[in-house]
Design a protein around this motif. Structure first.
Motif, PDB file in Angstrom:
ATOM      1  N   ASP A  10       0.815  -1.117   0.048  1.00  0.00           N
ATOM      2  CA  ASP A  10      -0.136   0.172   0.053  1.00  0.00           C
ATOM      3  C   ASP A  10       0.939   1.202   0.046  1.00  0.00           C
ATOM      4  N   ARG A  11       0.394   2.221  -0.516  1.00  0.00           N
ATOM      5  CA  ARG A  11       1.185   3.579  -0.565  1.00  0.00           C
ATOM      6  C   ARG A  11       0.247   4.599  -0.490  1.00  0.00           C
ATOM      7  N   ILE A  12       0.038   5.394   0.599  1.00  0.00           N
ATOM      8  CA  ILE A  12      -1.106   6.333   0.884  1.00  0.00           C
ATOM      9  C   ILE A  12      -0.086   7.622   0.791  1.00  0.00           C
ATOM     10  N   HIS A  13      -0.375   8.403  -0.245  1.00  0.00           N
ATOM     11  CA  HIS A  13       0.197   9.764  -0.113  1.00  0.00           C
ATOM     12  C   HIS A  13      -0.663  10.808   0.555  1.00  0.00           C
ATOM     13  N   ALA A  59       7.004   2.382   1.130  1.00  0.00           N
ATOM     14  CA  ALA A  59       5.783   1.961   1.462  1.00  0.00           C
ATOM     15  C   ALA A  59       5.086   2.102   2.712  1.00  0.00           C
ATOM     16  N   THR A  60       3.636   2.413   2.488  1.00  0.00           N
ATOM     17  CA  THR A  60       2.789   2.594   3.680  1.00  0.00           C
ATOM     18  C   THR A  60       2.796   1.392   4.429  1.00  0.00           C
ATOM     19  N   ALA A  61       2.602   0.388   3.677  1.00  0.00           N
ATOM     20  CA  ALA A  61       2.385  -0.948   4.265  1.00  0.00           C
ATOM     21  C   ALA A  61       2.775  -1.983   3.204  1.00  0.00           C
ATOM     22  N   GLY A  62       3.318  -3.279   3.451  1.00  0.00           N
ATOM     23  CA  GLY A  62       3.550  -4.321   2.889  1.00  0.00           C
ATOM     24  C   GLY A  62       5.047  -4.341   2.612  1.00  0.00           C
ATOM     25  N   SER A  63       5.698  -5.222   1.727  1.00  0.00           N
ATOM     26  CA  SER A  63       7.104  -5.567   1.663  1.00  0.00           C
ATOM     27  C   SER A  63       7.443  -5.415   0.014  1.00  0.00           C
ATOM     28  N   VAL A  64       8.687  -4.572   0.042  1.00  0.00           N
ATOM     29  CA  VAL A  64       9.222  -4.267  -1.212  1.00  0.00           C
ATOM     30  C   VAL A  64      10.817  -5.144  -1.203  1.00  0.00           C
ATOM     31  N   LYS A  65      11.051  -6.035  -2.053  1.00  0.00           N
ATOM     32  CA  LYS A  65      12.292  -6.539  -1.670  1.00  0.00           C
ATOM     33  C   LYS A  65      13.183  -6.551  -3.079  1.00  0.00           C
ATOM     34  N   VAL A  66      14.358  -6.225  -3.128  1.00  0.00           N
ATOM     35  CA  VAL A  66      15.290  -6.073  -4.531  1.00  0.00           C
ATOM     36  C   VAL A  66      16.268  -7.112  -4.163  1.00  0.00           C
TER      37      VAL A  66
END
Ligand code: ATP
Ligand code: MG
Lengths: 237, 195
Positions: A10-13, A59-66
């Motif tokens: 999730d991304r909340i601006h 991210a506002t919530a959740g996972s981002v992996k590189v």
């Protein structure tokens, strides 16, 4: 291992009444060697997605992996290092540095990453040659056409040893011949094991991808990689 | 698609027999419109009846070859000279489907558009892959047919975007229609009549 994993992001601006839910529970994986295109209407969250994948936004919530590394766990310094080292980025607004020549713009990420000036310059010239701009290596961005600047930005993103290329409308200002040349270049990088996430409005360019993900209101509504399930749209049928 | 004219065009290269015509046709069009041999023979029979082609002496292996007649050459010349008109093309099922869907109650037309979009995008991916294949599979003829198919798929995707926009606009106009209209259509107050 995937080069890029977004899980339930999730991304909340902004906040309160002004809050914009740019991404909602988005899950996307890009394997090494895979070219994935993202399409969707303006405002559907495409640039937000790329910014998160490139560690330019959180991210506002959740996972981002590189490459298996959770970006949320990194310090700003570690994040900056990962960006320089692993991620090539073509911005929607190009972001070339006006005071630097084409070759300097392209070699900058390598030099920041500790590569010596001479090999960095050689790599930059090779990348410029790949986008057909070797003769313009010493020009300033202001003295180039929009399409030429776009190709410098592409050369900067593919130079060196990146594992992930993120490209936001990289073919927008290019004629169809040059656009195709850029797509071929990205495909070649993927064949060499690089993962690419490409945002485009142009179906002809998206069609070069292994998969196309359709975004709508911050969520993935379809993926050409998933096999279709035909079901009746009429109730009572 | 005109099979008779296609066969006439191939015979312009010289006399050929049925299987040869089918192979040449598929080579030129990249098997986009596969022909079965029965279609080829029935077309040849009709062309012969109409005096556009004539049988030749059979070849060493006993195969019946055909050649263009003068009438065949002029029919072919006219076909090339005339533009393809709209009436020559088959009805477009997709356009008809969406038109009817937009008037069918209780149907999620946006879902139909999206399903079609994914299918057409997959087709464009397949065509793009064919285009990238190295080597000269069908030569210039096939490559032009392939480009036509790619551009048609692109146009269809643009049209689908357009349909979606139009549907959304129509749906929001529906929602914001002023209630005054309904009042005007409502029956007169009953009090008046009751008196
Ligand atoms: N910094 C920000 N502050 C507030 N809202 C933002 C911000 N950045 C993006 N948004 C909003 O988030 C949504 C998604 O924006 P995003 O830039 O990801 O769209 P996009 O799909 O890239 O669109 P385009 O095709 O026009 O580039 C939009 O509604 C946008 O207005
Ligand atoms: Mg954007």
């Amino acid at each position: 291992m995937n080069a890029l994993d977004l899980h339930q992001v999730d991304r909340i601006h902004g906040q309160g009444n002004a809050a914009v839910h740019a991404l909602r529970g988005l899950t996307i994986h890009v394997a090494a060697g895979e070219l994935v295109a993202v399409m969707g209407p303006s405002g559907s969250g495409k640039s937000t997605l790329l910014n998160l994948a490139g560690g330019l936004d959180r991210a506002t919530a959740g996972s981002v992996k590189v490459d298996g590394v959770e970006l949320g766990d990194l310090s700003p310094k570690e994040l900056a290092r990962l960006r320089r080292h692993k991620v090539g980025y073509v911005f929607q607004d190009l972001n070339l540095i006006p005071a630097l020549t084409a070759a300097e713009n392209v070699s900058l990420p390598l030099e920041l990453d500790g590569v010596r000036r001479r090999p960095a310059r050689a790599a930059a010239e090779a990348a410029l040659a790949e986008v057909g701009l070797v003769d313009l290596a010493d020009r300033l961005p202001a003295d180039m056409s929009g399409g030429q600047q776009q190709r410098v930005a592409i050369a900067r993103a593919v130079v060196g040893d990146r594992s992930l290329i993120l490209a936001d409308e990289p073919t927008g200002a290019l004629d169809s011949e040059t656009g195709e040349q850029v797509m071929r270049l990205l495909r070649d990088r993927c064949a060499a094991g690089v993962a690419t996430l490409l945002v485009t409005h142009d179906a002809a360019h998206a069609a070069w991808a292994d998969r196309i993900v359709f975004l709508r209101d911050g969520a993935a509504v379809d993926d050409t990689g998933a096999r279709p399930v035909a079901e009746s749209l009429l109730t009572g049928a | 698609m005109s099979i008779p004219h296609g066969l006439l065009a191939l015979l312009r290269h010289g006399p050929m027999y049925g299987y040869q015509l089918r192979a040449e046709f598929e080579h030129a069009t990249g098997s986009t419109w596969p022909l079965n041999i029965g279609q080829v023979y029935s077309t040849l029979t009709r062309l012969e009846r109409d005096g556009l082609i004539e049988p030749q002496a059979t070849d060493d292996e006993g195969r019946q070859r055909y050649a263009l007649t003068a009438a065949g050459v002029s029919t072919l010349g006219e076909w090339f000279a005339k533009p393809v008109t709209h009436a020559d093309r088959p009805r477009d099922e997709l356009a008809i489907k969406l038109a009817l869907a937009s008037t069918t109650p209780g149907l999620d037309v946006q879902a139909i558009v999206q399903t079609q979009r994914v299918a057409t995008m997959r087709r464009l991916q397949d065509l793009t892959r064919l285009k990238q294949e190295p080597g000269d599979v069908g030569g210039l003829a096939w490559s032009l047919v392939l480009d036509h198919l790619r551009f048609s798929a692109e146009a269809e995707l643009r049209w689908l975007d357009h349909c979606e926009g139009a549907l959304l606009k129509a749906a929001s106009a529906e929602r914001t229609r002023p209630p005054v209209l309904e009042d005007a259509a409502a029956p007169e107050p009953t009090e008046e009549r009751a008196r």
